[in-house]
Design a protein around this motif. Structure first.
Motif, mmCIF file in Angstrom:
data_model
loop_
_atom_site.group_PDB
_atom_site.id
_atom_site.type_symbol
_atom_site.label_atom_id
_atom_site.label_comp_id
_atom_site.label_asym_id
_atom_site.label_seq_id
_atom_site.Cartn_x
_atom_site.Cartn_y
_atom_site.Cartn_z
ATOM 1 N N THR A 192 -23.265 41.833 10.252
ATOM 2 C CA THR A 192 -23.079 40.389 10.380
ATOM 3 C C THR A 192 -22.901 39.765 9.009
ATOM 4 O O THR A 192 -23.692 40.031 8.092
ATOM 5 N N TYR A 193 -21.870 38.931 8.893
ATOM 6 C CA TYR A 193 -21.634 38.209 7.640
ATOM 7 C C TYR A 193 -22.622 37.057 7.541
ATOM 8 O O TYR A 193 -22.733 36.236 8.440
ATOM 9 N N GLN A 216 -27.738 38.040 0.959
ATOM 10 C CA GLN A 216 -26.972 39.279 1.083
ATOM 11 C C GLN A 216 -25.746 39.044 1.951
ATOM 12 O O GLN A 216 -25.827 38.435 3.022
ATOM 13 N N THR A 217 -24.603 39.539 1.494
ATOM 14 C CA THR A 217 -23.331 39.238 2.161
ATOM 15 C C THR A 217 -23.291 39.790 3.580
ATOM 16 O O THR A 217 -22.979 39.063 4.531
ATOM 17 N N TYR A 218 -23.598 41.079 3.763
ATOM 18 C CA TYR A 218 -23.560 41.701 5.090
ATOM 19 C C TYR A 218 -24.904 42.329 5.408
ATOM 20 O O TYR A 218 -25.483 43.044 4.589
ATOM 21 N N GLN A 219 -25.383 42.029 6.619
ATOM 22 C CA GLN A 219 -26.662 42.546 7.091
ATOM 23 C C GLN A 219 -26.412 43.559 8.204
ATOM 24 O O GLN A 219 -25.673 43.293 9.154
ATOM 25 N N LEU A 220 -27.023 44.721 8.095
ATOM 26 C CA LEU A 220 -26.917 45.738 9.130
ATOM 27 C C LEU A 220 -27.889 45.403 10.251
ATOM 28 O O LEU A 220 -29.088 45.247 10.030
ATOM 29 N N ASN A 221 -27.365 45.292 11.477
ATOM 30 C CA ASN A 221 -28.187 44.965 12.634
ATOM 31 C C ASN A 221 -28.729 46.226 13.293
ATOM 32 O O ASN A 221 -28.296 47.349 12.996
ATOM 33 N N GLY A 222 -29.669 46.011 14.212
ATOM 34 C CA GLY A 222 -30.281 47.142 14.885
ATOM 35 C C GLY A 222 -29.319 47.946 15.736
ATOM 36 O O GLY A 222 -29.527 49.141 15.958
ATOM 37 N N ASP A 223 -28.255 47.302 16.234
ATOM 38 C CA ASP A 223 -27.290 48.014 17.082
ATOM 39 C C ASP A 223 -26.187 48.687 16.288
ATOM 40 O O ASP A 223 -25.220 49.203 16.864
#
Length: 749
Positions: A155-156, A144-151
């Motif tokens: 992130t690419y 997956q290109t972009y991951q949503l972080n907990g904060d």
């Protein structure tokens, strides 16, 4: 010759069978439409057919790749169009927020729409093609290109390698652009990275802040200067305390110029009671805030740490040779004064009683008020044992860093050692001598010139920056079989009873250095000198039994090997005996630079050279300014957070919000510029694919024509051949019919 009836019948039968076989072959070709039906029919032609069919299969693969890449590029173009619309809408919202007439509630409402745009953009940036691969992840299509972080940040997860698709025999095209190129292009906050100074904590955080006033001017400044080298030194400027100076050099070693044109080299700054000292320096486009040590913190002389603190047991530490003291203290690790009753012992870090310079144990008894002086190699330690202090530990401050020299544009191995060989502020004297004190210019960079001649050998000279001589001499190449001193012995020095010749030298035999050969005159004559040298050579583990020494008036000393293929050279020679004995080596010691001794290992490459030796300050660090990139999603998300948390009623927060929004708008403009470049690149790739498609089609038609010429049957020629073979077979039948009734007996009378 005899011809039997059997032979006649056999020949006729063979002709008929051969005709039938040939007729069957041509009939098979006509029925199949091929020039040959088995490999045995035409091996060369069969090989050509295999190669041509392989080429045709490649063209099919190229066409499949072209179709697939065209679909991916069209999908990318559509996705970028949608992203561009979202970014344009975000810009409109940010401009509304910058409008000072909106209330916090109005801005908060806008932030929700902006947040939805972030999520929408994230879904577009994670677009997948028909195969399920993420089109913006580079070569990591399944990630997956972009991951949503907990904060809440993104992130690419892809890479910066675009997939290269083959669309021709030697033509490759990028199927899509990477997310790193498209979305990770927004400049973030300017940061400072320390490349050097790990051994010098004084300057680890020396450059604390960079305030950019003109980005273009500052970018040009950094491109011109490269890495910055910040240094601090203490000099004796004639005042009550030593003066402090700093320098900022560029990557080529030249001083950086301040915004007003002042070269930032040996600039004095005030010695404050507190450390660090905060200074601001204006350069092109920015202001640099530097944290520099004060006089007390700049530890360029031996500094001892005593524990427990506050005791008065240590009376004094007198350093005669800083380097030798440091070496010995490193061997000790630490020194602990152990007192028990009326006796004392001085122990090292391994809890062993240490020896003084004469080998005696530093231990004994004392009475109250006694002062004990322990003499070590290069330093003395005076203390008054106190029964109330049973253990007192003395350690050398690891932050102590001494000045030195380095080679500019050459090998640092040229400098064997730089010894701070005297006491009493010699480091300041050396720094002052090299840098100057505001009145005198200082020595500056030292120029070492080496001239080589095949007959005379090497001649060297060392001058300061103004051309004043600091030393000169000569040395020879290694000799094979025999080594001759360059000049005759000075007999008056050898036999002088007032100032007898004293010093030492060593030889190198086939790469192995001998022990020191020590001379302690006076000698009655040259023979006595030669006898002393020979006796020491005979006892040496390297030279013994291998080298003999002789002397001839007018020629000098000669060292001869028993093996005429041995390589001999002078390894080290004390200057006190070099001139008197006429011997020299490429190991040179410069002694007349304010108590500092410089050991040089001069080259033996048979080349004339010009070498520059530059001063190394005791405190120095290399700094690199870097500006990382952030991505489109994080930039927009930061703007959302700023809109929600910063109030319009507070002047400082209002200004901070304006800065965030301005930076975000500038970042979105950078992304849109990338979008435009990408669309232009996609158009160019589509055009290139179209050209490749036409070229492939032309080559395919040509290959198919060649394949047909090799493989397919020419029916007109085959029909003619069929008629010929049928006629030949019929003739064979007719001939057989006529001869089958004949017999040789019919002709016997």
């Amino acid at each position: 010759m005899r011809i039997s009836t059997t032979q006649i019948y056999a020949e006729a039968n063979r002709n008929m069978m051969e005709g039938q076989t040939k007729l069957a072959e041509i009939q098979n070709k006509i029925s199949s439409g091929k020039n040959f039906t088995t490999l045995a029919d035409d091996p060369v032609g069969a090989n050509q057919v295999v190669n041509l069919k392989r080429e045709l299969a490649q063209f099919e693969v190229f066409q499949t790749n072209i179709n697939s890449t065209r679909r991916r590029l069209e999908l990318e173009e559509s996705t970028i169009d949608s992203l561009n619309i979202a970014v344009t809408r975000a810009q409109e919202l940010l401009l509304q927020v910058k409008n000072g007439t909106l209330t916090d509630a109005d801005r908060n409402s806008i932030s929700y729409e902006l947040e939805e745009l972030v999520g929408y953009a994230a879904s577009l940036m994670n677009t997948r093609d028909a195969k399920g691969e993420y089109i913006f992840s580079g070569s990591k299509g399944t990630t997956q290109t972009y991951q949503l972080n907990g904060d809440g940040s993104y992130t690419y997860q892809g890479d910066d390698t675009s997939k290269q698709i083959q669309v021709g025999s030697s033509q490759y095209l990028e199927s899509t652009d990477t997310g790193r190129y498209l979305f990770e292009s927004i400049p973030s906050v300017l940061e400072l990275t320390t490349l050097g100074g790990g051994d010098n904590p004084l300057l680890a955080g020396a450059l604390s802040e960079v305030n950019v006033l003109d980005q273009d001017a500052f970018d040009n400044f950094m491109r011109t200067t490269g890495d910055l080298k910040l240094s601090v030194a203490r000099i004796d400027d004639g005042g009550v305390t030593d003066g402090l100076v700093y320098s900022v050099l560029d990557s080529t070693g030249n001083p950086v110029r301040a915004a007003d044109g002042t070269p930032l080299e040996n600039i004095s700054y005030t010695d404050l009671d507190t450390s660090p000292n905060t200074l601001e320096v204006a350069v092109d486009g920015a202001t640099l805030t530097m944290l520099l040590p004060n006089n007390a913190a700049l530890k360029d002389e031996p500094n001892f740490i005593q524990s427990p603190e506050g005791t008065a047991v240590v009376n004094s530490i007198n350093v005669m040779d800083i380097e030798r003291m440091q070496e010995q203290f490193a061997a000790f690790d630490s020194l602990t004064l152990v007192v028990s009753g009326g006796s004392y012992e001085l122990r090292d870090g391994g809890d062993a009683v240490v020896n003084d310079i004469n080998g005696a144990l530093v231990s004994g008894s004392f009475t109250a008020g006694d002062t004990i002086e322990a003499v070590f190699d290069g330093w003395t330690y005076s203390f008054s044992p106190d029964a109330s202090v049973s253990n007192l530990t003395l350690a050398l401050d690891p932050a102590t860093v001494l000045p030195g020299l380095r080679v500019i544009g050459g090998e640092d191995t040229l400098i064997s050692d730089v010894r701070i060989a005297s006491a009493d502020s010699v480091t300041e004297s050396f720094s002052t001598a090299m840098l100057g004190d505001g009145t005198n210019p200082g020595l500056g960079d030292l120029k070492l010139d080496i001239v080589y001649d095949e007959v005379a050998g090497y001649q060297w000279s060392l001058n300061d920056g103004q051309g004043n001589p600091l030393g000169a001499g000569g040395y020879q190449d290694p000799s094979i079989g025999a080594l001759t001193a360059s000049e005759d012995i000075n007999l008056s020095a050898v036999t002088d009873l007032v100032t007898p010749i004293e010093g030492s030298f060593s030889l190198e035999l086939n790469g192995q250095e001998s022990g020191s050969i020590t001379l302690a005159g006076p000698y009655t004559d040259a023979d006595a000198l030669v006898g002393d040298i020979q006796s020491q050579i005979d006892l040496d583990s390297v030279l013994g039994g291998e080298i003999t020494v002789s002397y001839t008036a007018g020629e000098g000393l000669m060292f001869t090997s028993v093996n005429d293929t041995d390589e001999i050279q002078f390894a080290s020679v004390d200057q006190s005996i070099a001139d008197n004995l006429g011997i020299s080596s490429n190991q040179v010691t410069i002694t007349n630079i304010n108590g500092v001794e410089i050991d040089l290992t001069l080259p033996l490459d048979q080349q004339s050279e010009e070498i520059t030796l530059a001063y190394v300050p005791p405190a120095e660090v290399t700094l690199r300014l870097k500006q990382d990139k952030t991505n489109l999603l994080n930039s927009m998300q930061d703007a959302v957070e700023a809109i929600r948390t910063l109030s319009s009623t507070d002047a400082e927060e209002r200004l901070e919000l304006s800065d965030v929004l301005t930076a975000t708008l500038e970042g979105l403009s950078v992304v849109q510029e990338r979008f435009s470049q990408s669309v232009a690149g996609m158009g160019a790739r589509l055009n290139a694919m179209e050209s490749a498609e036409f070229s492939n089609l032309d080559f395919k038609l040509l290959t198919e024509g060649t394949l047909s010429a090799v493989e397919d049957l020419d029916y007109a020629a085959a029909a003619t051949e069929l008629s010929k073979r049928q006629l030949a077979l019929e003739a064979a039948y007719a001939s057989f019919a006529k001869i089958q009734g004949l017999s040789l007996f019919n002709y016997i009378n």
